[in-house]
Motif scaffolding. Structure first.
Motif, PDB file in Angstrom:
ATOM      1  N   LEU A 728       0.736  -1.266  -0.019  1.00 32.54           N
ATOM      2  CA  LEU A 728       0.061  -0.075  -0.022  1.00 32.54           C
ATOM      3  C   LEU A 728       0.845   1.203  -0.175  1.00 32.54           C
ATOM      4  CD1 LEU A 728      -2.813  -0.832   2.511  1.00 32.54           C
ATOM      5  CD2 LEU A 728      -2.957  -0.686   0.014  1.00 32.54           C
ATOM      6  N   LEU A 729       1.846   1.344   0.868  1.00 33.25           N
ATOM      7  CA  LEU A 729       2.909   2.493   0.847  1.00 33.25           C
ATOM      8  C   LEU A 729       3.421   2.771  -0.226  1.00 33.25           C
ATOM      9  CD1 LEU A 729       4.141   2.013   4.743  1.00 33.25           C
ATOM     10  CD2 LEU A 729       2.557   3.653   3.619  1.00 33.25           C
ATOM     11  N   GLU A 730       4.133   1.392  -0.964  1.00 31.72           N
ATOM     12  CA  GLU A 730       4.615   1.490  -2.223  1.00 31.72           C
ATOM     13  C   GLU A 730       3.968   2.208  -3.452  1.00 31.72           C
ATOM     14  OE1 GLU A 730       8.213   1.392  -4.157  1.00 31.72           O
ATOM     15  OE2 GLU A 730       8.024   0.779  -2.060  1.00 31.72           O
ATOM     16  N   MET A 731       2.827   1.739  -3.408  1.00 28.83           N
ATOM     17  CA  MET A 731       1.876   2.220  -4.299  1.00 28.83           C
ATOM     18  C   MET A 731       1.159   3.644  -4.196  1.00 28.83           C
ATOM     19  SD  MET A 731       0.314   0.617  -7.186  1.00 28.83           S
ATOM     20  CE  MET A 731       0.739   1.991  -8.166  1.00 28.83           C
ATOM     21  N   SER A 732       1.129   4.021  -3.104  1.00 25.93           N
ATOM     22  CA  SER A 732       1.060   5.601  -2.806  1.00 25.93           C
ATOM     23  C   SER A 732       2.189   6.082  -3.201  1.00 25.93           C
ATOM     24  CB  SER A 732       0.740   5.604  -1.224  1.00 25.93           C
ATOM     25  OG  SER A 732       0.574   7.111  -0.903  1.00 25.93           O
ATOM     26  N   ARG A 733       3.338   6.026  -2.945  1.00 29.02           N
ATOM     27  CA  ARG A 733       4.610   6.514  -3.244  1.00 29.02           C
ATOM     28  C   ARG A 733       4.621   6.759  -4.923  1.00 29.02           C
ATOM     29  NH1 ARG A 733       9.355   3.530  -1.346  1.00 29.02           N
ATOM     30  NH2 ARG A 733      10.412   5.177  -2.546  1.00 29.02           N
ATOM     31  N   ILE A 734       4.175   5.492  -5.462  1.00 29.27           N
ATOM     32  CA  ILE A 734       4.240   5.653  -7.121  1.00 29.27           C
ATOM     33  C   ILE A 734       3.213   6.555  -7.511  1.00 29.27           C
ATOM     34  CG2 ILE A 734       3.890   4.184  -9.085  1.00 29.27           C
ATOM     35  CD1 ILE A 734       5.049   1.736  -7.709  1.00 29.27           C
ATOM     36  N   VAL A 741      14.722   6.309  -7.914  1.00 34.07           N
ATOM     37  CA  VAL A 741      15.357   5.286  -8.368  1.00 34.07           C
ATOM     38  C   VAL A 741      16.795   5.811  -8.507  1.00 34.07           C
ATOM     39  CG1 VAL A 741      15.532   3.609 -10.330  1.00 34.07           C
ATOM     40  CG2 VAL A 741      13.437   4.519  -9.795  1.00 34.07           C
ATOM     41  N   ARG A 742      17.675   4.947  -7.776  1.00 32.87           N
ATOM     42  CA  ARG A 742      19.157   5.146  -7.948  1.00 32.87           C
ATOM     43  C   ARG A 742      19.674   4.659  -9.322  1.00 32.87           C
ATOM     44  NH1 ARG A 742      19.190   2.726  -2.700  1.00 32.87           N
ATOM     45  NH2 ARG A 742      19.813   0.792  -3.805  1.00 32.87           N
ATOM     46  N   ARG A 743      20.552   5.463  -9.881  1.00 35.36           N
ATOM     47  CA  ARG A 743      21.151   5.139 -11.179  1.00 35.36           C
ATOM     48  C   ARG A 743      22.513   4.272 -11.093  1.00 35.36           C
ATOM     49  NH1 ARG A 743      17.019   4.646 -14.539  1.00 35.36           N
ATOM     50  NH2 ARG A 743      15.342   6.214 -14.515  1.00 35.36           N
ATOM     51  N   ASP A 744      22.347   3.476 -10.473  1.00 33.43           N
ATOM     52  CA  ASP A 744      23.626   2.436 -10.407  1.00 33.43           C
ATOM     53  C   ASP A 744      23.728   1.465 -11.338  1.00 33.43           C
ATOM     54  OD1 ASP A 744      24.096   3.800  -8.119  1.00 33.43           O
ATOM     55  OD2 ASP A 744      23.209   2.599  -6.607  1.00 33.43           O
ATOM     56  N   TRP A 745      25.003   0.618 -11.356  1.00 34.96           N
ATOM     57  CA  TRP A 745      24.791  -0.410 -12.372  1.00 34.96           C
ATOM     58  C   TRP A 745      24.483  -1.833 -11.648  1.00 34.96           C
ATOM     59  CZ3 TRP A 745      28.493   3.905 -12.790  1.00 34.96           C
ATOM     60  CH2 TRP A 745      28.415   4.178 -14.458  1.00 34.96           C
ATOM     61  N   VAL A 746      23.457  -2.233 -12.237  1.00 40.21           N
ATOM     62  CA  VAL A 746      22.640  -3.101 -11.427  1.00 40.21           C
ATOM     63  C   VAL A 746      22.787  -4.619 -12.176  1.00 40.21           C
ATOM     64  CG1 VAL A 746      20.572  -4.211 -10.800  1.00 40.21           C
ATOM     65  CG2 VAL A 746      20.988  -1.778 -10.619  1.00 40.21           C
ATOM     66  N   ASP A 747      23.613  -5.587 -11.317  1.00 42.82           N
ATOM     67  CA  ASP A 747      23.823  -7.153 -11.920  1.00 42.82           C
ATOM     68  C   ASP A 747      22.562  -7.659 -12.110  1.00 42.82           C
ATOM     69  OD1 ASP A 747      24.249  -9.690 -12.600  1.00 42.82           O
ATOM     70  OD2 ASP A 747      26.174  -9.512 -11.689  1.00 42.82           O
ATOM     71  N   VAL A 748      21.747  -7.736 -13.355  1.00 45.07           N
ATOM     72  CA  VAL A 748      20.426  -8.430 -13.211  1.00 45.07           C
ATOM     73  C   VAL A 748      20.360  -9.821 -12.668  1.00 45.07           C
ATOM     74  CG1 VAL A 748      18.436  -8.978 -14.962  1.00 45.07           C
ATOM     75  CG2 VAL A 748      19.898  -6.866 -15.224  1.00 45.07           C
ATOM     76  N   LEU A 785      14.953  -2.090  -5.900  1.00 44.27           N
ATOM     77  CA  LEU A 785      13.709  -2.118  -6.442  1.00 44.27           C
ATOM     78  C   LEU A 785      13.438  -3.126  -7.562  1.00 44.27           C
ATOM     79  CD1 LEU A 785      13.038   1.661  -7.069  1.00 44.27           C
ATOM     80  CD2 LEU A 785      12.296   0.344  -5.189  1.00 44.27           C
ATOM     81  N   LEU A 786      14.492  -3.562  -8.293  1.00 45.22           N
ATOM     82  CA  LEU A 786      14.337  -4.574  -9.349  1.00 45.22           C
ATOM     83  C   LEU A 786      14.128  -5.994  -8.719  1.00 45.22           C
ATOM     84  CD1 LEU A 786      14.698  -5.578 -12.108  1.00 45.22           C
ATOM     85  CD2 LEU A 786      17.142  -5.567 -12.157  1.00 45.22           C
ATOM     86  N   SER A 787      14.804  -6.079  -7.436  1.00 45.88           N
ATOM     87  CA  SER A 787      14.630  -7.334  -6.830  1.00 45.88           C
ATOM     88  C   SER A 787      13.240  -7.506  -6.510  1.00 45.88           C
ATOM     89  CB  SER A 787      15.410  -7.431  -5.786  1.00 45.88           C
ATOM     90  OG  SER A 787      15.370  -8.756  -4.942  1.00 45.88           O
ATOM     91  N   LEU A 856       1.256  -6.524  -9.126  1.00 42.24           N
ATOM     92  CA  LEU A 856       1.399  -6.136 -10.558  1.00 42.24           C
ATOM     93  C   LEU A 856       1.420  -4.861 -10.743  1.00 42.24           C
ATOM     94  CD1 LEU A 856      -0.057  -9.129 -12.584  1.00 42.24           C
ATOM     95  CD2 LEU A 856       2.107  -8.850 -11.815  1.00 42.24           C
ATOM     96  N   SER A 857       0.488  -3.816 -10.278  1.00 45.99           N
ATOM     97  CA  SER A 857       0.427  -2.613 -10.389  1.00 45.99           C
ATOM     98  C   SER A 857       1.902  -1.825  -9.952  1.00 45.99           C
ATOM     99  CB  SER A 857      -0.699  -1.925  -9.686  1.00 45.99           C
ATOM    100  OG  SER A 857      -0.922  -0.492 -10.014  1.00 45.99           O
ATOM    101  N   ILE A 858       2.241  -2.222  -8.761  1.00 42.44           N
ATOM    102  CA  ILE A 858       3.715  -1.972  -8.473  1.00 42.44           C
ATOM    103  C   ILE A 858       4.688  -2.178  -9.256  1.00 42.44           C
ATOM    104  CG2 ILE A 858       5.288  -2.141  -6.299  1.00 42.44           C
ATOM    105  CD1 ILE A 858       2.731  -2.322  -4.503  1.00 42.44           C
ATOM    106  N   CYS A 859       4.849  -3.480  -9.779  1.00 40.61           N
ATOM    107  CA  CYS A 859       5.667  -3.783 -10.681  1.00 40.61           C
ATOM    108  C   CYS A 859       5.675  -2.833 -12.026  1.00 40.61           C
ATOM    109  CB  CYS A 859       5.440  -5.234 -11.082  1.00 40.61           C
ATOM    110  SG  CYS A 859       5.922  -6.337  -9.985  1.00 40.61           S
ATOM    111  N   ARG A 860       4.569  -2.543 -12.486  1.00 42.27           N
ATOM    112  CA  ARG A 860       4.333  -1.526 -13.540  1.00 42.27           C
ATOM    113  C   ARG A 860       5.128  -0.129 -13.176  1.00 42.27           C
ATOM    114  NH1 ARG A 860      -1.063  -0.426 -16.486  1.00 42.27           N
ATOM    115  NH2 ARG A 860      -1.584   0.372 -14.540  1.00 42.27           N
ATOM    116  N   GLY A 861       4.646   0.257 -12.032  1.00 41.29           N
ATOM    117  CA  GLY A 861       5.141   1.519 -11.621  1.00 41.29           C
ATOM    118  C   GLY A 861       6.661   1.612 -11.516  1.00 41.29           C
ATOM    119  N   LEU A 862       7.297   0.659 -10.713  1.00 45.32           N
ATOM    120  CA  LEU A 862       8.822   0.665 -10.813  1.00 45.32           C
ATOM    121  C   LEU A 862       9.433   0.371 -11.960  1.00 45.32           C
ATOM    122  CD1 LEU A 862       8.987  -1.767  -7.372  1.00 45.32           C
ATOM    123  CD2 LEU A 862       9.090   0.916  -7.611  1.00 45.32           C
TER     124      LEU A 862
END
Length: 904
Positions: A728-734, A741-748, A785-787, A856-862
């Motif tokens: 709920l908190l994450e959806m509210s933030r989105i 979102v940090r712009r680091d190099w992320v190992d997928v 966030l990707l995780s 899934l709504s949170i996934c789309r926002g992130l």
């Protein structure tokens, strides 16, 4: 047909109306002034007569209201059974349209056309049922009271004090082939009412006291008589048009008064208004004007505008006619308007003027076949037409453009004289008059009629002075030269006059074309406007561009008028001016400058009214407040107001629709949130409460393994609550756009492994298979966030899958593609996009599947926050399952990270 006489053809509009009315079924209406006059009885008596003649007659529905005589007349005729409708525990009986269409009689009798059907009926109104029956080819007879006619509902409410709720559109009466008036005197109707032949005694007593009074019945009777007479008149007019019988049709009087803008029309207008009132006739005022130069507004134009305002004030219809052939155009307008009498003011003419041409009344009387022409004396014209005085000459000389016309005439004549002398020096020319005609034509083309006439007069004098012997005098030696000079003057004057008239007509046509182009551009601008503010700006700039001055649009917000747009940009600060604006808004009438309400103000306010309400008020301040607006400017302003009102109403409706959709969406989200809270909070709380209670009450009796299980339950359900609140908190933030979102190099690969480990702990009994490409790249983003995205996808897959969930990741072109696949029943094609909406669950209202519908709504926002995309595919494998695919852009690694990656 005599040669030259135009062929008379039927009116195409009348033929079209005839073809539309010749529908398979014919409608006959029995019209009455009030209930109880005998409409139903008359209809049934006529039905018995036509049935005796062998026609198939069926009663679709007859309302007897317990009247014995009506029931006796209905007996003996086939009657369709009524359709029974159970509405809120009450059994209602209605006309069965399906039974009527199945029976298909030649004639169907349906009573009470204005009746409102039960809510479950096919049509809300009985007249709609009747229209469907008519379209099926069945003739219908029906009954109607005059108070139920839509156009007369407000009149009846004012007369009787009773608001009519059930109405029938006037088009039903217009489309009826026959209208039969059933009428009895008011005293006889009241006697029938008191005798109980209309209503039950208690109802009859109240009706006599309130509705059935002699005054009300007399007024309703007059309305019924007038409406029937109008219908008969319309039928006769249509027949005459269909047979190509040219108007006028003397079925009703209609007057046409012709006005010249010379200040003599006010008395004629008032006299025509009195005559029209005495004859109870409509009337039209036709303001006549010759073609003029639209570049300047003359005194005659201002008088014409005042005359048109007076006509509208007295209840007439004002038209304007610019023409060079008044008689022919007046008769054309008269025939178009179905005029029976033409009225003109009489102006005394001199003998010489009568010899030159016939007067307008004489020309009209000769050509007006079937139209009476009245010449009304106007004594004041004789007093206002004295010989030209010094003031008159001074006004003529000071008229704008006269000096320019005179200068051009002198210049052209001087040039022609010089050319004539040059030609005479090299050759002998017997006649130089054609050269002078060229000068007259040049003046007429460049400046108009006045310059051409001045050039003709100067050419007449110059030709005599310089080229007719004796030279350099105004004397003429030979008579034939004098005759030739007079002919030259006449020809030059006529040629110049016609040239100037053609020039004026061409300029008027050009001005009209420009105005049409401006209106078309304005219409396109309004059509492209997507908001009320855009429409307002288009409006004020259009008014300012067409007419000059200042313009402001006040938008109606609730019960207030708020400035929306102005040009030049400024606001009205004067409270008195705003009082006029509020008057225009509340009364729906023009107020302010040169109106009947607060005429001394600087601004004039026009309400922008739609069929629903007044949506805005236009304020306009003219550049010259001492001069009234011309008829052309009034027409421009009225057209702009009407167009803007429609466009503004459309924009406001769009705004309201967007608000309604947003409110509905919020309502849906609220309902979904409440439902989700009701289940997804209650379930873990109930488990935690039960475990805690068991631990408290049976602490000594519980074994160690039982205590461990209860504590594990508390921990699992607390974690479930924690994830729910976190979602709920994450959806509210989105939604609020505050996700950073940090712009680091992320190992997928690392992010996927962390998510898989977390999912295995959350779903220990489920199997997760992972497949990662060896050359899997890096992305720019936030590993946490990707995780979280991958975990939400796995969590959703485990909830809806059956045995196994698989995760794949690979490089594809310049993207990293992550897919999560389950082996569940799959998702409907229509829901593939909706599963990413908030609180949407593929299981619908089935709450056996845990979750909130937010994952899934949170996934789309992130994913969008990291610059990627996400979509769903179903079926995924062997016609089952769902695959969720995330695509993220590959990132270019710096040199040191590339070396570390190669070394690892």
């Amino acid at each position: 047909m005599p040669a030259g006489e135009p062929e008379k053809r039927p009116d195409p509009d009348a033929l079209l109306a005839l073809s539309q009315r010749d529908r398979p079924g014919r409608l006959k209406i029995f019209l009455g002034a009030a209930p109880g006059v005998g409409k139903t009885c008359a209809m049934l008596q006529e039905a018995h007569r036509v049935r005796a003649e062998g026609r198939d007659v069926v009663l679709g529905l007859i309302e007897t209201h317990g009247r014995a005589e009506t029931e006796a007349l209905a007996a003996g005729l086939e009657t369709l059974p009524r359709r029974r409708i159970d509405y809120r525990g009450q059994m209602l009986e209605e006309f069965d349209i399906d039974a009527a269409l199945a029976r298909r009689p030649a004639l169907l009798v349906v009573d009470e056309l204005a009746h409102t059907n039960a809510p479950q009926s096919r049509h809300p109104k009985r007249w709609q049922d009747v229209r469907e029956v008519l379209d099926a080819g069945i003739d219908v007879w029906t009954a109607l009271n005059i108070q139920h006619l839509e156009s007369l509902a407000d009149v009846v409410a004012r007369i009787t004090g009773v608001t009519v709720r059930e109405t029938v559109p006037d088009v039903m009466v217009q489309e009826a082939q026959d209208v039969v008036l059933v009428d009895i005197p008011p005293d006889e109707l009241i006697a029938r009412l008191k005798a109980g032949k209309v209503y039950l005694p208690q109802t009859a007593r109240r009706a006599v006291e309130k509705f059935f009074t002699p005054g009300n019945l007399t007024a309703l009777r007059e309305l019924a008589l007038r409406r029937t007479a109008e219908r008969v008149d319309d039928q006769m007019t249509e027949i005459l048009r269909q047979k190509a019988i040219e108007g006028p049709w003397a079925s009703a009087e209609r007057l046409l008064v012709c006005l010249f803008p010379d200040g003599s029309g006010d008395a004629l207008i008032r006299q025509t208004a009195r005559l029209a009132s005495a004859l109870n006739a409509g009337w039209v005022a036709l303001v006549l004007a010759p073609p003029y130069d639209p570049g300047a507004v003359s005194e005659a134009e201002r008088r014409a505008t005042d005359a048109m305002r007076l006509v509208e004030t007295l209840g007439g219809e004002a038209l304007r006619l610019t023409s060079a052939e008044f008689a022919e155009d007046i008769l054309r307008v008269a025939r178009r308007e179905n005029v029976t009498q033409i009225l003109l003011g009489h102006r005394r003419q001199g003998r010489f003027a009568r010899l030159l041409r016939r007067s307008l009344p004489e020309a009209l009387a000769e050509r007006a076949e079937g139209i009476a022409v009245h010449v009304l004396p106007l004594p004041e014209l004789e007093k206002t037409a004295p010989l030209p005085s010094f003031d008159t000459l001074r006004r003529l000389v000071s008229e704008p453009g006269l000096l320019a016309d005179l200068g051009l005439a002198v210049l052209a004549t001087s040039g022609v004289v010089a050319i004539g002398h040059a030609l005479a020096a090299v050759m002998e020319l017997p006649n130089l008059s054609m050269i002078f005609l060229a000068g007259v034509l040049i003046c007429g083309t460049l400046r108009g009629t006045r310059a051409a006439v001045l050039a003709a007069l100067l050419s007449f004098l110059a030709y005599n002075f310089f080229f007719i012997e004796p030279l350099y005098t105004l004397s003429i030696a030979r008579p034939h030269e004098f005759l030739a000079l007079l002919i030259f003057l006449a020809v030059a004057s006529l040629t110049g006059s016609w040239t100037g008239r053609i020039r004026a007509q061409a300029r008027a046509a050009l001005t009209q074309t420009r105005m049409i182009e401006a209106q078309a551009a304005f219409s396109r601008q309004l059509s492209a406007a997507s908001s009320a503010e855009d429409v307002a700006w288009a409006m004020v700039t259009q008014v300012h561009g067409l007419m000059g001055g200042k313009a402001i649009l006040l938008l109606v917000e609730g019960n207030e008028l708020l400035p929306c747009a102005a040009w030049p940009p400024e606001e009205i600060a004067d409270p008195v001016e705003m009082t006029a604006a509020r008057w225009a808004f509340e009364k729906g009438e023009t107020a302010g400058w040169r109106t009947a309400t607060l005429p001394n103000l600087r601004w004039r306010f026009h309400p922008l009214a739609t069929p629903r309400h007044v949506v805005a008020v236009l304020g306009y301040e003219p550049p010259d407040r001492d001069q009234p607006l011309s008829a052309a400017d009034e027409a421009k302003l009225a057209a702009a107001v009407e167009q803007t009102a429609v466009a503004l109403d459309r924009a406001l409706l769009v705004r309201e629709a967007v608000k309604a959709a947003a409110m509905q969406e919020n309502e849906n989200i609220r309902d979904a949130l409440l439902a989700s809270l009701g289940h997804d909070l209650r379930t873990p709380l109930a488990a935690i409460t039960g475990a805690v209670t068991t631990l408290q009450r049976g602490e000594d009796a519980l074994r160690e393994d039982q205590r461990t299980d209860l504590l594990d339950t508390i921990g699992q359900e607390a974690g479930r609550l924690n994830r729910f609140v976190g979602n709920l908190l994450e959806m509210s933030r989105i939604d609020q756009g505050v996700v950073k979102v940090r712009r680091d190099w992320v190992d997928v690969g690392d992010a996927i492994r962390l998510a898989v480990d977390r999912a295995r702990k959350a779903h220990p009994g489920r199997q997760t298979r992972i497949s990662l490409a060896p050359d899997l790249g890096f992305v720019r983003g936030d590993q946490e966030l990707l995780s979280q995205v991958v975990f939400n996808l796995l969590d959703n897959a485990h909830k809806y899958g059956e045995t196994e969930v698989s995760v794949h990741a690979r490089n594809e072109s310049d993207e990293v593609v992550i897919s999560v696949t389950d082996d569940g029943p799959g998702v409907k094609p229509a829901d593939l996009e909706r599963i990413f909406e908030k609180f949407f669950r593929a299981g619908g209202t089935d709450r056996r599947k845990p979750g909130t519908g937010l994952g899934l709504s949170i996934c789309r926002g992130l994913v969008r926050a990291m610059g990627g995309t996400i979509k769903a595919e179903s079926p995924a494998i062997r016609r089952r399952g769902t695959r969720l695919i995330v695509r993220l852009p590959l990132a270019d690694l710096p040199a040191e990270l590339s070396r570390d990656e190669e070394a690892r």
